[in-house]
Design a protein around this motif. Structure first.
Motif, PDB file in Angstrom:
ATOM      1  N   ASP A   1       0.815  -1.218   0.000  1.00  0.00           N
ATOM      2  CA  ASP A   1       0.000   0.000   0.000  1.00  0.00           C
ATOM      3  C   ASP A   1       0.850   1.269   0.000  1.00  0.00           C
ATOM      4  O   ASP A   1       2.089   1.222  -0.037  1.00  0.00           O
ATOM      5  CB  ASP A   1      -0.987  -0.017   1.169  1.00  0.00           C
ATOM      6  CG  ASP A   1      -0.299   0.038   2.541  1.00  0.00           C
ATOM      7  OD1 ASP A   1       0.870   0.462   2.622  1.00  0.00           O
ATOM      8  OD2 ASP A   1      -0.945  -0.342   3.536  1.00  0.00           O
ATOM      9  N   GLY A   2       0.167   2.404   0.082  1.00  0.00           N
ATOM     10  CA  GLY A   2       0.859   3.678  -0.007  1.00  0.00           C
ATOM     11  C   GLY A   2       1.834   3.931   1.121  1.00  0.00           C
ATOM     12  O   GLY A   2       2.930   4.453   0.900  1.00  0.00           O
ATOM     13  N   ILE A   3       1.455   3.587   2.336  1.00  0.00           N
ATOM     14  CA  ILE A   3       2.340   3.808   3.485  1.00  0.00           C
ATOM     15  C   ILE A   3       3.583   2.930   3.383  1.00  0.00           C
ATOM     16  O   ILE A   3       4.713   3.391   3.597  1.00  0.00           O
ATOM     17  CB  ILE A   3       1.583   3.543   4.798  1.00  0.00           C
ATOM     18  CG1 ILE A   3       0.469   4.591   4.985  1.00  0.00           C
ATOM     19  CG2 ILE A   3       2.538   3.576   5.994  1.00  0.00           C
ATOM     20  CD1 ILE A   3      -0.471   4.315   6.123  1.00  0.00           C
ATOM     21  N   GLN A   4       3.408   1.655   3.031  1.00  0.00           N
ATOM     22  CA  GLN A   4       4.547   0.758   2.840  1.00  0.00           C
ATOM     23  C   GLN A   4       5.437   1.249   1.700  1.00  0.00           C
ATOM     24  O   GLN A   4       6.664   1.177   1.787  1.00  0.00           O
ATOM     25  CB  GLN A   4       4.043  -0.657   2.546  1.00  0.00           C
ATOM     26  CG  GLN A   4       3.333  -1.314   3.711  1.00  0.00           C
ATOM     27  CD  GLN A   4       2.643  -2.614   3.303  1.00  0.00           C
ATOM     28  OE1 GLN A   4       2.084  -2.719   2.207  1.00  0.00           O
ATOM     29  NE2 GLN A   4       2.675  -3.602   4.179  1.00  0.00           N
ATOM     30  N   THR A   5       4.817   1.751   0.655  1.00  0.00           N
ATOM     31  CA  THR A   5       5.573   2.270  -0.479  1.00  0.00           C
ATOM     32  C   THR A   5       6.395   3.485  -0.076  1.00  0.00           C
ATOM     33  O   THR A   5       7.573   3.606  -0.446  1.00  0.00           O
ATOM     34  CB  THR A   5       4.624   2.655  -1.634  1.00  0.00           C
ATOM     35  OG1 THR A   5       3.853   1.508  -2.006  1.00  0.00           O
ATOM     36  CG2 THR A   5       5.401   3.153  -2.836  1.00  0.00           C
ATOM     37  N   MET A   6       5.802   4.381   0.701  1.00  0.00           N
ATOM     38  CA  MET A   6       6.526   5.550   1.176  1.00  0.00           C
ATOM     39  C   MET A   6       7.700   5.149   2.054  1.00  0.00           C
ATOM     40  O   MET A   6       8.779   5.764   1.983  1.00  0.00           O
ATOM     41  CB  MET A   6       5.586   6.479   1.960  1.00  0.00           C
ATOM     42  CG  MET A   6       4.628   7.304   1.118  1.00  0.00           C
ATOM     43  SD  MET A   6       5.414   8.286  -0.183  1.00  0.00           S
ATOM     44  CE  MET A   6       6.721   9.103   0.728  1.00  0.00           C
ATOM     45  N   GLN A   7       7.511   4.145   2.882  1.00  0.00           N
ATOM     46  CA  GLN A   7       8.604   3.679   3.739  1.00  0.00           C
ATOM     47  C   GLN A   7       9.751   3.122   2.907  1.00  0.00           C
ATOM     48  O   GLN A   7      10.922   3.343   3.216  1.00  0.00           O
ATOM     49  CB  GLN A   7       8.069   2.629   4.723  1.00  0.00           C
ATOM     50  CG  GLN A   7       7.127   3.227   5.763  1.00  0.00           C
ATOM     51  CD  GLN A   7       6.360   2.190   6.554  1.00  0.00           C
ATOM     52  OE1 GLN A   7       6.267   1.023   6.157  1.00  0.00           O
ATOM     53  NE2 GLN A   7       5.805   2.599   7.685  1.00  0.00           N
ATOM     54  N   TRP A   8       9.413   2.401   1.821  1.00  0.00           N
ATOM     55  CA  TRP A   8      10.450   1.874   0.925  1.00  0.00           C
ATOM     56  C   TRP A   8      11.184   3.022   0.230  1.00  0.00           C
ATOM     57  O   TRP A   8      12.416   3.017   0.120  1.00  0.00           O
ATOM     58  CB  TRP A   8       9.817   0.945  -0.117  1.00  0.00           C
ATOM     59  CG  TRP A   8      10.830   0.263  -0.990  1.00  0.00           C
ATOM     60  CD1 TRP A   8      11.455  -0.932  -0.780  1.00  0.00           C
ATOM     61  CD2 TRP A   8      11.354   0.767  -2.240  1.00  0.00           C
ATOM     62  NE1 TRP A   8      12.328  -1.207  -1.804  1.00  0.00           N
ATOM     63  CE2 TRP A   8      12.294  -0.186  -2.717  1.00  0.00           C
ATOM     64  CE3 TRP A   8      11.117   1.916  -2.996  1.00  0.00           C
ATOM     65  CZ2 TRP A   8      12.993  -0.017  -3.908  1.00  0.00           C
ATOM     66  CZ3 TRP A   8      11.827   2.100  -4.179  1.00  0.00           C
ATOM     67  CH2 TRP A   8      12.741   1.138  -4.627  1.00  0.00           C
ATOM     68  N   LEU A   9      10.421   3.997  -0.241  1.00  0.00           N
ATOM     69  CA  LEU A   9      11.027   5.143  -0.912  1.00  0.00           C
ATOM     70  C   LEU A   9      11.931   5.929   0.027  1.00  0.00           C
ATOM     71  O   LEU A   9      13.001   6.406  -0.372  1.00  0.00           O
ATOM     72  CB  LEU A   9       9.941   6.061  -1.474  1.00  0.00           C
ATOM     73  CG  LEU A   9       9.164   5.544  -2.692  1.00  0.00           C
ATOM     74  CD1 LEU A   9       7.963   6.432  -2.974  1.00  0.00           C
ATOM     75  CD2 LEU A   9      10.074   5.466  -3.914  1.00  0.00           C
ATOM     76  N   LYS A  10      11.514   6.051   1.277  1.00  0.00           N
ATOM     77  CA  LYS A  10      12.301   6.799   2.258  1.00  0.00           C
ATOM     78  C   LYS A  10      13.680   6.171   2.447  1.00  0.00           C
ATOM     79  O   LYS A  10      14.682   6.865   2.624  1.00  0.00           O
ATOM     80  CB  LYS A  10      11.548   6.841   3.590  1.00  0.00           C
ATOM     81  CG  LYS A  10      12.121   7.836   4.601  1.00  0.00           C
ATOM     82  CD  LYS A  10      11.219   7.928   5.807  1.00  0.00           C
ATOM     83  CE  LYS A  10      11.697   8.982   6.781  1.00  0.00           C
ATOM     84  NZ  LYS A  10      10.803   9.095   7.957  1.00  0.00           N
ATOM     85  N   GLU A  11      13.733   4.855   2.371  1.00  0.00           N
ATOM     86  CA  GLU A  11      14.994   4.137   2.555  1.00  0.00           C
ATOM     87  C   GLU A  11      15.811   4.050   1.263  1.00  0.00           C
ATOM     88  O   GLU A  11      17.039   4.081   1.292  1.00  0.00           O
ATOM     89  CB  GLU A  11      14.728   2.721   3.070  1.00  0.00           C
ATOM     90  CG  GLU A  11      14.192   2.670   4.486  1.00  0.00           C
ATOM     91  CD  GLU A  11      13.984   1.240   4.973  1.00  0.00           C
ATOM     92  OE1 GLU A  11      14.412   0.313   4.258  1.00  0.00           O
ATOM     93  OE2 GLU A  11      13.409   1.070   6.052  1.00  0.00           O
ATOM     94  N   ASN A  12      15.130   3.917   0.140  1.00  0.00           N
ATOM     95  CA  ASN A  12      15.822   3.641  -1.121  1.00  0.00           C
ATOM     96  C   ASN A  12      15.876   4.800  -2.108  1.00  0.00           C
ATOM     97  O   ASN A  12      16.802   4.883  -2.910  1.00  0.00           O
ATOM     98  CB  ASN A  12      15.158   2.439  -1.805  1.00  0.00           C
ATOM     99  CG  ASN A  12      15.276   1.166  -0.998  1.00  0.00           C
ATOM    100  OD1 ASN A  12      16.287   0.475  -1.073  1.00  0.00           O
ATOM    101  ND2 ASN A  12      14.245   0.846  -0.212  1.00  0.00           N
ATOM    102  N   LYS A  13      14.877   5.675  -2.059  1.00  0.00           N
ATOM    103  CA  LYS A  13      14.831   6.825  -2.963  1.00  0.00           C
ATOM    104  C   LYS A  13      14.378   8.064  -2.182  1.00  0.00           C
ATOM    105  O   LYS A  13      13.315   8.640  -2.448  1.00  0.00           O
ATOM    106  CB  LYS A  13      13.854   6.554  -4.114  1.00  0.00           C
ATOM    107  CG  LYS A  13      14.251   5.418  -5.048  1.00  0.00           C
ATOM    108  CD  LYS A  13      15.395   5.843  -5.963  1.00  0.00           C
ATOM    109  CE  LYS A  13      15.740   4.734  -6.936  1.00  0.00           C
ATOM    110  NZ  LYS A  13      16.829   5.139  -7.869  1.00  0.00           N
ATOM    111  N   PRO A  14      15.193   8.484  -1.215  1.00  0.00           N
ATOM    112  CA  PRO A  14      14.761   9.563  -0.307  1.00  0.00           C
ATOM    113  C   PRO A  14      14.480  10.904  -0.976  1.00  0.00           C
ATOM    114  O   PRO A  14      13.761  11.734  -0.417  1.00  0.00           O
ATOM    115  CB  PRO A  14      15.930   9.671   0.689  1.00  0.00           C
ATOM    116  CG  PRO A  14      17.102   9.109  -0.061  1.00  0.00           C
ATOM    117  CD  PRO A  14      16.544   8.011  -0.913  1.00  0.00           C
TER     118      PRO A  14
END
Length: 215
Positions: free
Chosen positions: A65-78
């Motif tokens: 979902d969106g929250i999980q996606t944001m968490q991934w982006l924060k770590e990998n594509k900040p």
């Protein structure tokens, strides 16, 4: 003039296609891809495809979902700029998305002209909020006035930091060893001093004024 690039991540295909059509009609924008969930977005990056100027991200999606996606982006594509575009307008979801790094949060019933302006603001200025969130930020003072937070006591600062976490007000009361009623009083006092109307407004105030890092 180089067009700004957009990736749409939304599991509702009809809406996503309509959104692509809307964006494609705008002179300064082009859509690179339509993806159904966050997992597809991670695959998009793994295949080293072009990084978009902006991601339009739904919140409620299957698989990732969106929250999980944001968490991934924060770590990998900040540095990736993301504008949440959703029907979810509850305070808890909004705060989670903001804390995870979303630069804007729009409801899907937004007017097309406001939508274009929101994309422009996120890409060029870094932040944009509207609707329910925008109303949470309206107050009589200057939003950038740094003198507001200097009026807080040490305990009010402690409350402020906890209020910007994912803790409930009841959890905050336990953390501060205070009654729920006292926490309610702290909330009203801090809201008044910082001249915000909701907890979402409080979080955005802290983020924009960089009072402390909201993680």
């Amino acid at each position: 003039m180089k067009k700004k690039t957009i990736v749409i991540v939304d599991d509702h295909l009809l809406f996503a296609q309509s959104l692509e059509s809307l964006v494609s009609q705008l002179e300064d924008y082009e859509v690179l891809a339509i993806l159904k969930n966050g997992k597809e977005l991670t695959q998009y990056y793994l295949h080293k495809r072009k990084t978009p100027d902006l991601i339009l991200l739904d919140v409620k999606m299957p698989v990732m979902d969106g929250i999980q996606t944001m968490q991934w982006l924060k770590e990998n594509k900040p540095d990736q700029k993301v504008l949440a575009l959703t029907m979810e307008d509850d305070e808890e979801t909004i705060i989670k998305m903001l804390r995870a790094g979303a630069k804007g949060y729009l409801l899907k019933d937004i007017h097309p002209e406001n939508f274009e302006f929101a994309m422009k603001m996120v890409i060029e200025q870094g932040f944009y909020y509207s609707g329910k969130i925008e109303s949470a930020l309206r107050h009589s003072g200057n939003y950038e006035d740094k003198n507001f937070h200097e009026k807080l006591t040490e305990r009010e600062w402690e409350f402020l930091k906890l209020a910007c976490s994912e803790l409930t007000y009841r959890d905050i009361a336990k953390e501060m060893n205070l009654s729920p009623k006292t926490i309610e009083n702290y909330r009203e006092t801090v809201f008044k001093k910082l001249q915000v109307k909701t907890r979402v407004g409080l979080v955005i105030y802290c983020m924009k004024n960089k009072l402390f890092k909201v993680e």
